[in-house]
Design a protein around this motif. Structure first.
Motif, mmCIF file in Angstrom:
data_model
loop_
_atom_site.group_PDB
_atom_site.id
_atom_site.type_symbol
_atom_site.label_atom_id
_atom_site.label_comp_id
_atom_site.label_asym_id
_atom_site.label_seq_id
_atom_site.Cartn_x
_atom_site.Cartn_y
_atom_site.Cartn_z
ATOM 1 N N ASN A 12 57.734 148.272 -14.004
ATOM 2 C CA ASN A 12 56.544 147.856 -13.297
ATOM 3 C C ASN A 12 55.518 147.201 -14.199
ATOM 4 O O ASN A 12 54.379 146.992 -13.800
ATOM 5 N N LEU A 13 55.873 146.906 -15.433
ATOM 6 C CA LEU A 13 54.969 146.189 -16.318
ATOM 7 C C LEU A 13 55.002 144.706 -15.990
ATOM 8 O O LEU A 13 56.062 144.125 -15.803
ATOM 9 N N GLN A 14 53.846 144.094 -15.932
ATOM 10 C CA GLN A 14 53.806 142.658 -15.729
ATOM 11 C C GLN A 14 52.706 142.071 -16.604
ATOM 12 O O GLN A 14 51.755 142.736 -16.965
ATOM 13 N N VAL A 15 52.857 140.800 -16.966
ATOM 14 C CA VAL A 15 51.899 140.115 -17.809
ATOM 15 C C VAL A 15 50.981 139.274 -16.950
ATOM 16 O O VAL A 15 51.440 138.419 -16.193
ATOM 17 N N VAL A 121 56.784 149.065 -40.889
ATOM 18 C CA VAL A 121 56.309 149.888 -39.766
ATOM 19 C C VAL A 121 55.688 149.037 -38.654
ATOM 20 O O VAL A 121 56.191 149.029 -37.519
ATOM 21 N N PRO A 122 54.603 148.272 -38.913
ATOM 22 C CA PRO A 122 54.047 147.474 -37.813
ATOM 23 C C PRO A 122 54.855 146.227 -37.501
ATOM 24 O O PRO A 122 54.770 145.686 -36.405
ATOM 25 N N GLY A 123 55.666 145.760 -38.453
ATOM 26 C CA GLY A 123 56.417 144.533 -38.239
ATOM 27 C C GLY A 123 57.660 144.713 -37.399
ATOM 28 O O GLY A 123 58.002 143.853 -36.586
ATOM 29 N N VAL A 124 58.359 145.833 -37.570
ATOM 30 C CA VAL A 124 59.614 146.064 -36.849
ATOM 31 C C VAL A 124 59.367 146.749 -35.499
ATOM 32 O O VAL A 124 60.220 146.682 -34.613
ATOM 33 N N ALA A 125 58.217 147.384 -35.337
ATOM 34 C CA ALA A 125 57.934 148.084 -34.074
ATOM 35 C C ALA A 125 58.099 147.189 -32.850
ATOM 36 O O ALA A 125 58.668 147.632 -31.842
ATOM 37 N N PRO A 126 57.625 145.915 -32.856
ATOM 38 C CA PRO A 126 57.862 145.069 -31.674
ATOM 39 C C PRO A 126 59.339 144.871 -31.363
ATOM 40 O O PRO A 126 59.714 144.736 -30.195
ATOM 41 N N LEU A 127 60.187 144.854 -32.393
ATOM 42 C CA LEU A 127 61.628 144.715 -32.174
ATOM 43 C C LEU A 127 62.163 145.919 -31.399
ATOM 44 O O LEU A 127 62.928 145.766 -30.439
ATOM 45 N N PHE A 128 61.743 147.117 -31.806
ATOM 46 C CA PHE A 128 62.182 148.325 -31.114
ATOM 47 C C PHE A 128 61.615 148.389 -29.694
ATOM 48 O O PHE A 128 62.316 148.784 -28.751
ATOM 49 N N VAL A 129 60.343 148.006 -29.534
ATOM 50 C CA VAL A 129 59.732 148.019 -28.204
ATOM 51 C C VAL A 129 60.492 147.092 -27.259
ATOM 52 O O VAL A 129 60.824 147.465 -26.121
ATOM 53 N N THR A 130 60.777 145.878 -27.721
ATOM 54 C CA THR A 130 61.499 144.915 -26.891
ATOM 55 C C THR A 130 62.912 145.395 -26.594
ATOM 56 O O THR A 130 63.407 145.250 -25.471
ATOM 57 N N ALA A 131 63.567 145.962 -27.607
ATOM 58 C CA ALA A 131 64.940 146.435 -27.399
ATOM 59 C C ALA A 131 64.984 147.528 -26.332
ATOM 60 O O ALA A 131 65.856 147.520 -25.446
ATOM 61 N N ILE A 132 64.037 148.468 -26.384
ATOM 62 C CA ILE A 132 63.996 149.531 -25.378
ATOM 63 C C ILE A 132 63.685 148.959 -24.001
ATOM 64 O O ILE A 132 64.313 149.330 -22.992
ATOM 65 N N VAL A 134 64.229 145.914 -22.868
ATOM 66 C CA VAL A 134 65.303 145.063 -22.344
ATOM 67 C C VAL A 134 66.547 145.882 -22.002
ATOM 68 O O VAL A 134 67.123 145.747 -20.925
ATOM 69 N N LEU A 135 66.958 146.758 -22.925
ATOM 70 C CA LEU A 135 68.208 147.480 -22.740
ATOM 71 C C LEU A 135 68.081 148.638 -21.753
ATOM 72 O O LEU A 135 68.990 148.899 -20.972
ATOM 73 N N VAL A 136 66.967 149.337 -21.790
ATOM 74 C CA VAL A 136 66.801 150.530 -20.957
ATOM 75 C C VAL A 136 66.135 150.202 -19.631
ATOM 76 O O VAL A 136 66.575 150.639 -18.569
ATOM 77 N N PHE A 137 65.062 149.383 -19.694
ATOM 78 C CA PHE A 137 64.276 149.129 -18.487
ATOM 79 C C PHE A 137 64.487 147.733 -17.905
ATOM 80 O O PHE A 137 63.765 147.319 -17.003
ATOM 81 N N LYS A 138 65.479 146.987 -18.459
ATOM 82 C CA LYS A 138 65.907 145.709 -17.886
ATOM 83 C C LYS A 138 64.772 144.695 -17.787
ATOM 84 O O LYS A 138 64.664 143.940 -16.815
ATOM 85 N N GLN A 139 63.900 144.644 -18.801
ATOM 86 C CA GLN A 139 62.843 143.643 -18.837
ATOM 87 C C GLN A 139 63.410 142.290 -19.256
ATOM 88 O O GLN A 139 64.413 142.213 -19.969
ATOM 89 N N PRO A 140 62.804 141.167 -18.822
ATOM 90 C CA PRO A 140 63.284 139.844 -19.225
ATOM 91 C C PRO A 140 63.108 139.613 -20.719
ATOM 92 O O PRO A 140 62.161 140.129 -21.329
ATOM 93 N N PHE A 141 64.012 138.849 -21.297
ATOM 94 C CA PHE A 141 64.011 138.585 -22.736
ATOM 95 C C PHE A 141 63.782 137.086 -22.941
ATOM 96 O O PHE A 141 64.718 136.305 -23.022
#
Length: 323
Positions: A12-15, A121-132, A134-141
């Motif tokens: 339910n997240l939207q930009v 730490v702050p640089g890789v966090a967006p990678l993990f956020v996007t991966a979760i 996209v893979l778990v919550f089916k967000q667009p990539f």
């Protein structure tokens, strides 16, 4: 519709674009810059404590007990609202920004330079956020996210290549711990976003339970070696101020305010400047060398975070929950 007891899912997240005046955006930039300075100070403080007689337990007590004392009345007052948040999100906040995150980053800082820790730490966090997402919550990539995450991945490889070139097993261990801390921070970010709690309420959820764990552990282990008596009082007070007040309370409030004025993407892009400032300060304070691989790794990670955040000069989109 999302209920008060069950927060909305990531699906339910939207930009949507923010509508802010120029003055409000300026105040957001000021808050973002303050956040960058605080985060840089946080990594420098971890490095300084790693080089001092202070133990990780003592620094942990500063980090969580001091703000917990201040926020405990708020936790009691907002108890019904906080307990209305789904338990996976509460657990994600308590662990993602709590002792597991702090211990990973604090111990890793004794093995690696500030430049690498403030980048991983702050640089890789967006990678993990996007991966979760996209893979778990089916967000667009989107394409720009793919480009940005690729640049971040290249930056991480350059930092790891630096350890391989120096044949440093301890540095590799430290980098692996920083990556674990980054994953935990990503979990915290998603959990805090979904919880619907205010910055101070979120800080209370993080600090009070972790402070109780530390107090119980200290009580059960009275023979722990304390290094506070070997540190000058001025240095001891500086660690207490930085870890307990500035990082524990001020950083989350500044960053949340920046998001409300600039949007999550632009705030994240500005936050990627943390390794630049932290590395320069570490070079000045600790005379840490900035070799070519580390410099290119920092640059690639920063560029990647900026691209992955969808930074646009014309407007600053923001993540909101769709009710």
């Amino acid at each position: 519709m999302a209920t008060t007891s069950t927060p909305a899912s990531l699906a339910n997240l939207q930009v949507i674009p923010l509508s802010c005046s120029r003055q409000q955006r300026c105040s957001g930039f000021i808050a973002a810059i303050a956040t960058i300075v605080i985060w840089s100070t946080y990594f420098l403080s971890l490095r300084s404590s790693a080089l001092s007689p202070l133990s990780v337990l003592e620094i942990s007590l500063f980090r969580y007990v001091i703000p917990a004392v201040l926020l405990c009345p708020l936790l009691i007052k907002r108890w019904s609202k906080i307990t209305g948040v789904a338990w996976p999100y509460l657990l994600g906040m308590i662990a993602g920004a709590g002792l597991p995150f702090f211990l990973c980053s604090a111990v890793a800082m004794s093995y690696t330079p500030v430049a690498q820790g403030s980048t991983l730490v702050p640089g890789v966090a967006p990678l993990f956020v996007t991966a979760i997402a996209v893979l778990v919550f089916k967000q667009p990539f989107e394409r720009y996210k793919k480009m940005g995450l690729t640049a971040i991945f290249v930056g991480v490889l350059l930092l790891l290549a630096n350890s391989f070139s120096q044949s440093s097993s301890q540095q590799l261990l430290g980098q692996a711990m920083f990556l674990c801390a980054s994953l935990l921070w990503a979990i915290f970010t998603l959990s805090a976003r979904q919880s619907g709690l205010s910055p101070l309420e979120t800080a209370a959820v993080i600090t009070v339970p972790n402070a109780l764990i530390l107090i119980i552990y200290t009580w059960l282990n009275p023979n722990h070696h304390w290094g506070a008596g070997l540190v000058p009082i001025s240095e001891l007070l500086s660690h207490m101020l930085i870890q307990g007040i500035i990082v524990g309370l001020l950083a989350s409030c500044c960053y949340s305010f920046a998001i409300s004025r600039l949007g999550a993407e632009l705030s994240s892009a500005l936050g990627s400047l943390t390794p630049v400032l932290a590395s320069l300060l570490a070079f000045w304070l600790f005379t840490e060398n900035l070799d070519p691989l580390t410099i290119f790794g920092i640059i690639s990670s920063v560029i990647g975070v900026v691209i992955a955040s969808g930074y646009k000069l014309s407007k600053a989109p923001a993540l909101h929950l769709k009710e």
